[in-house]
Design an enzyme around this catalytic site. Structure first.
Site, PDB file in Angstrom:
ATOM      1  N   ARG A   1       0.830  -1.213   0.000  1.00 44.89           N
ATOM      2  CA  ARG A   1       0.000   0.000   0.000  1.00 44.89           C
ATOM      3  C   ARG A   1       0.861   1.258   0.000  1.00 44.89           C
ATOM      4  O   ARG A   1       0.482   2.288  -0.528  1.00 44.89           O
ATOM      5  CB  ARG A   1      -0.964   0.010   1.201  1.00 44.89           C
TER       6      ARG A   1
ATOM      7  N   TYR B   1     -16.804  15.571 -15.855  1.00 42.29           N
ATOM      8  CA  TYR B   1     -17.215  14.181 -15.674  1.00 42.29           C
ATOM      9  C   TYR B   1     -18.235  14.114 -14.522  1.00 42.29           C
ATOM     10  O   TYR B   1     -18.017  14.712 -13.459  1.00 42.29           O
ATOM     11  CB  TYR B   1     -15.966  13.363 -15.353  1.00 42.29           C
TER      12      TYR B   1
ATOM     13  N   ASP C   1      -7.988  17.298 -15.454  1.00 41.56           N
ATOM     14  CA  ASP C   1      -8.315  15.902 -15.770  1.00 41.56           C
ATOM     15  C   ASP C   1      -8.032  15.734 -17.264  1.00 41.56           C
ATOM     16  O   ASP C   1      -8.752  16.257 -18.106  1.00 41.56           O
ATOM     17  CB  ASP C   1      -9.786  15.640 -15.428  1.00 41.56           C
TER      18      ASP C   1
ATOM     19  N   LYS D   1      -8.983   4.427 -18.902  1.00 40.73           N
ATOM     20  CA  LYS D   1      -9.335   4.810 -20.266  1.00 40.73           C
ATOM     21  C   LYS D   1      -8.117   4.671 -21.191  1.00 40.73           C
ATOM     22  O   LYS D   1      -7.589   3.582 -21.308  1.00 40.73           O
ATOM     23  CB  LYS D   1      -9.932   6.216 -20.260  1.00 40.73           C
TER      24      LYS D   1
HETATM   25  C1  LIG Z   1     -13.852   7.618 -16.292  1.00 42.27           C
HETATM   26  C2  LIG Z   1     -13.454   8.995 -15.942  1.00 42.27           C
HETATM   27  C3  LIG Z   1     -13.125   9.352 -14.630  1.00 42.27           C
HETATM   28  C4  LIG Z   1     -13.231   8.373 -13.482  1.00 42.27           C
HETATM   29  O1  LIG Z   1     -12.312   7.353 -13.601  1.00 42.27           O
HETATM   30  P1  LIG Z   1     -12.518   5.877 -12.980  1.00 42.27           P
HETATM   31  O2  LIG Z   1     -11.292   5.167 -13.408  1.00 42.27           O
HETATM   32  O3  LIG Z   1     -13.785   5.331 -13.538  1.00 42.27           O
HETATM   33  O4  LIG Z   1     -12.619   6.054 -11.504  1.00 42.27           O
HETATM   34  C5  LIG Z   1     -12.713  10.652 -14.396  1.00 42.27           C
HETATM   35  N1  LIG Z   1     -12.643  11.558 -15.379  1.00 42.27           N
HETATM   36  C6  LIG Z   1     -12.962  11.259 -16.644  1.00 42.27           C
HETATM   37  C7  LIG Z   1     -12.875  12.310 -17.684  1.00 42.27           C
HETATM   38  C8  LIG Z   1     -13.382   9.976 -16.970  1.00 42.27           C
HETATM   39  O5  LIG Z   1     -13.708   9.689 -18.231  1.00 42.27           O
END
Ligand SMILES: *Cc1c(COP(=O)(O)O)cnc(C)c1O
Length: 373
Positions: free
Chosen positions: A39, A92, A164, A189
């Site tokens: 961790r 998001y 992000d 992603k």
């Molecule tokens: C999917 C997504 C998230 C969240 O990510 P997870 O891996 O599902 O927790 C945050 N920001 C964007 C733009 C996303 O597409």
């Protein structure tokens, strides 16, 4: 026997052994010299964090158990009870849900800035405002933020800019080089890219913020497992190649949809008609990624018919895998918004989001033609 694997093996262990107290002292005396407990740090999660850190040009990074954990860590690294954050209104859905439903309970308040007002923050900033959270390319309308301008505006007001960068990936945009302070990804992603990992990463430009992020990762238990880290590292190795193909295919799909009589609007930064096309071209070095949305008639039956007929774009509410998929923002990512907010953002019944994969383009076009036909 000397074993020298070319690829880092999966250190599928929760803990590491020490021979004696000297080794234990070495762990605490020379940070980074050994591992203690997964961790707190593991060779696989460190390899992922370091690889993304290098691509983003940061001072350090922490791999997290999800993109949501990365957002949470980034906000906690800058805020405490009593603080206020600004958030781009086009964000998001999970990010606004985290702010509204959970961080509010910890005494961190949020207000939302419409896309058009992102570069004039004066009327939104409070004495306790610490940061602005925004996306390089917004979901699901694919609006592109001018990060250089946004960073200058944030810094003018003493705010940190947290970006992000999930939709763009570091291949298309490197926010830290444009002035952002923290950049984060849902590694789930594009960075992993194969729809088989849930993970996140958060990168900071400043060493002190990196240290805060590390501590938050450890104390809140947000860090990533060895196996997920290993898979993400494997995916990351082809990120550059994948982004090229995603971008190439998506532009052709967007141009096809733009000409189609059943399609009322296409949102893709690579199209000349996109309001931030020139900015996207400059910021993305000519690549626009694989994400787009388009508008059918605002009639659930029309959307259902398209979804039922499509073969190459299965409904799967995620994105950025090598295989194409579609999502429906009104029913998934933006479900928790009020009807008024949905209308304001342009998230209506007919809006469909596509994640264009790297399949042969003729197959994708043939499928879309028959599904819309
Ligand atoms: C999917 C997504 C998230 C969240 O990510 P997870 O891996 O599902 O927790 C945050 N920001 C964007 C733009 C996303 O597409």
């Amino acid at each position: 026997m000397k074993i020298t694997p070319k690829i880092t093996p999966i250190y599928q262990t929760s803990v590491f052994k020490f021979d004696d107290l000297n080794e234990l002292e070495q762990y605490f005396g020379e940070p980074g010299s050994r591992y203690l407990y997964s961790r707190n740090g593991n060779p696989n999660s460190d390899e992922l964090a370091e690889a993304v850190n290098k691509l983003e040009g940061g001072a350090g990074a922490v791999a997290t158990g999800s993109g949501m954990a990365a957002i949470f860590a980034a906000i906690l690294a800058c805020c405490q009870a009593g603080d206020h954050v600004l958030c781009a209104a086009d964000i998001y859905g999970g990010s606004s849900a985290l702010l509204n439903a959970e961080l509010s309970r910890m005494g961190i308040t949020a207000s939302y800035v419409p896309f058009e007002q992102l570069y004039e923050l004066a009327e939104f900033v409070q004495p306790t405002t610490r940061l602005l959270l925004a996306e390089t390319i917004s979901n699901p309308l694919l609006r592109v933020a001018d990060l250089r301008r946004l960073a200058a505006e944030c810094h003018r007001h003493g705010l940190k800019l947290v970006v992000d960068n999930t939709f763009a990936s570091p291949v298309i945009t490197q926010p830290l080089a444009l002035g952002a302070d923290i950049v984060l990804h849902s590694v789930t992603k594009y960075i992993s890219g194969h729809s088989d990992v849930t993970a996140g990463v958060v990168v900071a430009a400043d060493e002190e913020v990196v240290a805060r992020l590390r501590q938050i990762g450890i104390f809140y238990g947000l860090t990533l497992s060895p196996m997920e880290s290993w898979l993400a590292v494997r995916g990351l190795k082809t990120l550059r190649l994948r982004m090229r193909e995603h971008s190439r295919n998506a532009l052709i799909v967007a141009q096809f949809l733009e000409q189609h009589p059943k399609v009322r609007q296409v949102n893709y930064p690579g199209l000349d008609a996109h309001p931030q096309h020139a900015l996207a071209a400059e910021q993305g070095a000519g690549q626009f990624g694989g994400m787009m949305s388009f508008l059918l008639d605002d009639d659930a039956e029309v959307v259902n018919a398209f979804m039922q007929r499509s073969r190459r774009f299965p409904f799967a509410p995620s994105l950025a895998g090598v295989d194409s998929s579609l999502s429906y923002p009104l029913g998934t990512s933006h479900r928790s918004l009020t009807t008024e907010q949905q209308q304001q953002l342009g998230i209506t019944v007919g809006l469909v989001r596509l994640s264009v994969g790297i399949e042969p383009i003729e197959e994708l076009l043939a499928d879309l033609a028959q599904a819309l036909g």
